[in-house]
Scaffold this active site. Structure first.
Site, mmCIF file in Angstrom:
data_model
loop_
_atom_site.group_PDB
_atom_site.id
_atom_site.type_symbol
_atom_site.label_atom_id
_atom_site.label_comp_id
_atom_site.label_asym_id
_atom_site.label_seq_id
_atom_site.Cartn_x
_atom_site.Cartn_y
_atom_site.Cartn_z
ATOM 1 N N HIS A 51 108.722 -67.140 84.569
ATOM 2 C CA HIS A 51 108.392 -67.236 85.999
ATOM 3 C C HIS A 51 108.231 -65.878 86.692
ATOM 4 O O HIS A 51 108.837 -65.619 87.734
ATOM 5 C CB HIS A 51 109.446 -68.072 86.724
ATOM 6 C CG HIS A 51 109.182 -69.553 86.663
ATOM 7 N ND1 HIS A 51 108.029 -70.119 87.140
ATOM 8 C CD2 HIS A 51 109.925 -70.571 86.161
ATOM 9 C CE1 HIS A 51 108.062 -71.425 86.951
ATOM 10 N NE2 HIS A 51 109.198 -71.732 86.334
ATOM 11 N N ASN A 110 103.983 -76.437 82.909
ATOM 12 C CA ASN A 110 103.380 -77.070 84.080
ATOM 13 C C ASN A 110 102.890 -76.048 85.104
ATOM 14 O O ASN A 110 102.090 -76.381 85.980
ATOM 15 C CB ASN A 110 104.358 -78.056 84.733
ATOM 16 C CG ASN A 110 105.604 -77.386 85.260
ATOM 17 O OD1 ASN A 110 106.359 -76.796 84.486
ATOM 18 N ND2 ASN A 110 105.844 -77.477 86.560
ATOM 19 N N HIS A 234 111.797 -75.792 81.179
ATOM 20 C CA HIS A 234 111.408 -76.535 82.387
ATOM 21 C C HIS A 234 112.511 -76.711 83.425
ATOM 22 O O HIS A 234 112.214 -77.025 84.565
ATOM 23 C CB HIS A 234 110.855 -77.900 81.955
ATOM 24 C CG HIS A 234 110.135 -78.693 82.997
ATOM 25 N ND1 HIS A 234 109.217 -78.136 83.873
ATOM 26 C CD2 HIS A 234 110.173 -80.023 83.293
ATOM 27 C CE1 HIS A 234 108.728 -79.089 84.649
ATOM 28 N NE2 HIS A 234 109.296 -80.238 84.326
#
Length: 303
Positions: A51, A110, A234
């Site tokens: 991230h 995602n 996730h």
């Protein structure tokens, strides 16, 4: 290049374009579910979400060694968004993939999607650092990323989770068309979005996408496919990882102090040819004074 990034500098746009074109060609030749083995004497490291936390990514390489032919890595999706150094992260990962195509593996998460990038910072950061014209090129490259990996015929690795269809096999996953943006339901979205839960069965996911799946679903998938373990990412975890479903499922998350505020550790999983997982946890390191979500859509910041 990494040193350049650490010093707050950018690379020339022509080098960005060269990396993207080369890595896209590499990804296009891979199946949806890659098959990888761990040779004797080698180490295979699985990392979860990064991230956009570039300086924590560099810390992983400091702790565990830089990628080499004998020090293989797999990064399990969600390379970008939220953290404000997503360009540095993704270009570093893509460059390593170009350098070590058979010893450095990247799977789609995602957040490797246009819709998420538009909201959570990557598109804003990319536009400011390299120009809006690169947005569509990154979209195309993200759509070529593989969706999963079978490691040494024993471990299934993917970003999100398992499926509402109990008959899913690796063969069926390999027959999917992955070269597009995922839909809001079905196998493609579930492999990116689903989450494990403690109760047996399948349930609506609290995220509104994918499913929540219990230990019986994990056991059935493993038995049907002749596998022993699921590794996914996730979800942020306080210790950077969590073992669930009767030791049949592991979550690993590699972004410590997620979004500069969660206080969690990061973790990665190290395996050798004996296939026994070793868990390494680590704390966040300092980064330049650009907070998480700095480049996000302003609407997202007030949600």
């Amino acid at each position: 290049m990494v040193v350049h990034f650490k010093n707050g500098k950018q690379i020339h746009k022509r080098f960005v374009a060269q990396i993207l074109l080369r890595v896209k060609k590499i990804f296009e030749e891979l199946p949806n579910i890659c098959e990888v083995s761990i040779p004797n004497g080698s180490t295979f490291t699985i990392c979860g979400d990064i991230h956009g936390q570039f300086f924590d990514l560099c810390n992983i390489f400091e702790i565990n060694g830089k990628p080499t032919h004998d020090n293989t890595y797999l990064f399990n999706g969600d390379f970008v968004d939220r953290g404000s150094f997503s360009c540095e992260v993704i270009l570093t990962l893509f460059a390593y993939k170009c350098l070590l195509p058979k010893h450095f593996h990247l799977l789609r998460g995602n957040h490797e999607t246009n819709a998420m990038n538009a909201l959570y910072g990557f598109q804003g950061e990319l536009t400011q650092k390299y120009g809006k014209s690169f947005t569509s090129i990154f979209d195309e490259v993200f759509c070529t990323l593989p969706l999963g990996c079978v490691l040494s015929e024993q471990i299934f690795i993917m970003h999100g989770g398992l499926f509402s269809d109990s008959e899913i096999t690796i063969q069926r996953l390999n027959a999917m068309d992955r070269f597009k943006e995922p839909s809001d339901n079905g196998v493609f979205s579930e492999i990116l979005w689903s989450d494990p839960c403690d109760s047996c069965g399948k349930f609506p996911n609290k995220r509104g996408v994918g499913i929540a799946f219990g230990p019986d679903i994990t056991k059935n998938f493993l038995n049907k496919n002749g596998l022993k373990l699921v590794i996914r990412s996730h979800e942020v975890k306080d210790q950077g990882y969590e073992i669930q479903h009767g030791n049949n499922l592991i979550t690993v998350f590699s972004a410590p102090n997620y979004c500069d505020q969660m206080g969690n550790k990061g973790a990665f999983i190290r395996l050798k040819s004996d296939m026994i997982p070793e868990f390494i946890t680590f704390d966040a390191v300092s980064h330049p004074n650009i907070p998480a979500m700095f480049y996000a859509n302003p609407y997202t910041k007030i949600l």
